[in-house]
Design a protein around this motif. Structure first.
Motif, short mmCIF file in Angstrom:
data_model
loop_
_atom_site.label_atom_id
_atom_site.label_comp_id
_atom_site.label_asym_id
_atom_site.label_seq_id
_atom_site.Cartn_x
_atom_site.Cartn_y
_atom_site.Cartn_z
N GLU A 94 0.84 -1.21 0.00
CA GLU A 94 0.00 0.00 0.00
C GLU A 94 0.87 1.26 0.00
O GLU A 94 0.46 2.32 -0.45
N PHE A 95 2.08 1.14 0.48
CA PHE A 95 2.89 2.33 0.71
C PHE A 95 4.37 2.13 0.35
O PHE A 95 5.08 3.08 0.02
N GLU A 96 4.82 0.87 0.39
CA GLU A 96 6.25 0.57 0.41
C GLU A 96 6.99 0.93 -0.86
O GLU A 96 8.22 1.04 -0.86
N PHE A 97 6.27 1.11 -1.99
CA PHE A 97 6.93 1.50 -3.24
C PHE A 97 6.77 2.98 -3.55
O PHE A 97 7.22 3.45 -4.59
N LYS A 98 6.09 3.69 -2.70
CA LYS A 98 5.90 5.12 -3.00
C LYS A 98 7.22 5.84 -2.78
O LYS A 98 8.02 5.48 -1.92
N SER A 114 10.01 -3.09 1.31
CA SER A 114 9.54 -3.86 0.15
C SER A 114 10.16 -5.25 0.13
O SER A 114 9.50 -6.24 -0.19
N ASP A 115 11.44 -5.37 0.52
CA ASP A 115 12.06 -6.69 0.59
C ASP A 115 11.32 -7.58 1.60
O ASP A 115 11.08 -8.76 1.35
N HIS A 131 3.24 -1.22 -6.96
CA HIS A 131 2.41 0.00 -7.07
C HIS A 131 3.06 1.11 -6.28
O HIS A 131 3.36 0.89 -5.11
N PRO A 132 3.24 2.28 -6.85
CA PRO A 132 3.31 2.68 -8.26
C PRO A 132 4.74 3.13 -8.55
O PRO A 132 5.46 3.53 -7.66
#
Ligand code: XIL
Length: 389
Positions: A94-98, A114-115, A131-132
């Motif tokens: 929900e947040f980790e790639f922002k 993310s890992d 995402h995203p």
């Protein structure tokens, strides 16, 4: 449009996911306790074991079901993690790639969260959707003072290449560009006036997709957008503008493979017109693209307080929406933006004025299945079988 490799990957993953969820629905916690070294063993939650999970119901039809979540919830709440691994075959960070999370500075990346999510997902037989990669929101503090017309392309390319390469071969799909369209009289193509548009022009979208495809040639690449669902002026403009953007990308040979429709729905509005939605989805399918429902939830913000009434209304919206979109065979995936009302962004972003908790998701805050769960499960049961293309 989707290459053999990519399709084979999705078809194989759907089969593997089906096997895993069928095993899970037979009972027995598959949660790897090592991940919870610091926390007590998960208490078996009270989900019935005699009914198939949402992921299993979807998999029977060649569909996939998953949810978005934050690594903190999975790390600190074993009962939630258990329910998540049971009901889902896909996890969306929900947040980790922002950018604001993964880019502490213009030169560095922080992959710790993310890992961890990939490790959790892989240990529990879940796939991950990225995402995203490009979004005008959730940008880090350094962004405005650092990104210039001179370095914008280098920074964008470096960001996408680094992340997509790191997880190459391990993602279900990537939201490459999120929320590119905002209808406005001042911009005929409707492209939102983001830093990327200002610095790189409309081709930043093509660039982002091409760079992602180079970094992972088998990745399924998605254009993700919101506000496509209702028969309002805004909804109609969004659909028209998104469709013409997709037409332009496809005509230019840009490697886009699916449209993601966020589907943040509202239970108190009656603006959904199934025939119009089907027509739109079919036009997307006619371009050779798949369609993913990427962020489904149903807000009960403005409904009266009584819980049974709210749950029933919300369930009906899930049913009508999913029956409509799943009637289009190009729709292959349903993600809800959260699994349980215990953790939903709507509690903070769209709270109720009476102070009651919102109830927009399939499980309630005690991780019990709600009428919304039943509505989703039976919509999957009614859907036709997806052939892998
Ligand atoms: C939301 C998250 O759920 C929140 O926790 C965060 O504070 C804001 O972003 N469209 C998107 C998602 O593409 O990334 C957003 O997620 C919800 C709207």
């Amino acid at each position: 449009m989707v290459s053999i490799n990519r399709r084979a990957f999705l078809a194989t993953s759907a089969t593997i996911a089906a096997e895993i969820v069928l095993r899970l629905s037979g009972g027995g916690s598959q949660i790897n306790d090592q991940l919870y070294a610091a926390t007590p063993l998960p208490v078996r939650n009270s989900l019935p074991t005699d009914e198939m999970t949402l992921a299993a119901r979807a998999a029977r039809k060649g569909l996939q079901y998953g949810a978005a979540t934050n690594h903190r919830f999975l790390r600190t709440d074993p009962a939630f993690a258990h329910a998540f691994a049971r009901e889902c075959s896909i996890l969306v960070p929900e947040f980790e790639f922002k950018w604001s999370r993964i880019r502490p500075s213009a030169e560095t990346f922080d992959f710790s969260a993310s890992d961890w999510l990939f490790e959790f997902a892989e240990q529990h037989g879940l796939q991950v959707r990225g995402h995203p990669l490009v979004w005008h929101q959730a940008l880090p503090r350094w962004f405005d003072s650092t990104v210039t017309p001179q370095n914008a392309e280098r920074i964008l390319v470096h960001h996408i290449t680094t992340i997509v390469r790191r997880y190459a071969g391990r993602v279900h799909s990537w939201d490459v560009v999120n929320e590119a369209i905002l209808p406005s009289r001042r911009s005929p193509d409707g492209l939102i006036n983001s830093a990327w548009l200002k610095f790189l022009g409309p081709d930043y979208i093509d660039l982002a997709f091409r760079v992602a495809a180079e970094a992972d040639p088998n990745a399924v690449l998605v254009l993700n957008d919101y506000g496509l669902d209702y028969e309002t002026r805004h909804g109609k403009s969004k659909r028209r503008l998104v469709l013409s953007l997709l037409e332009r990308l496809v005509a230019a040979g840009t490697p886009v493979h699916a449209l993601g429709i966020q589907a943040h729905l509202r239970a108190w509005e009656d603006r959904f017109k199934p025939a119009e939605m089907q027509k739109f989805l079919q036009s997307v399918a006619d371009l050779g693209l798949d369609v993913f429902v990427t962020e489904l939830d149903v807000s009960d913000q403005k409904l009266p307080g009584q819980i049974e009434y709210r749950d029933e209304k919300v369930a009906r919206v899930y049913r009508d929406y999913l029956d409509t979109v799943l009637s289009v065979p190009a729709v292959k995936l349903v993600i809800t933006w959260g699994l349980s009302d215990r953790y939903t962004w709507l509690q903070y972003h769209r709270p109720r004025s009476d102070g009651l908790d919102v109830r927009p998701l399939p499980l309630d805050s005690d991780l019990q299945r709600k009428p919304a769960w039943t509505a989703i499960a039976s919509a999957f049961d009614r859907a036709s079988h997806r052939e892998s293309r």
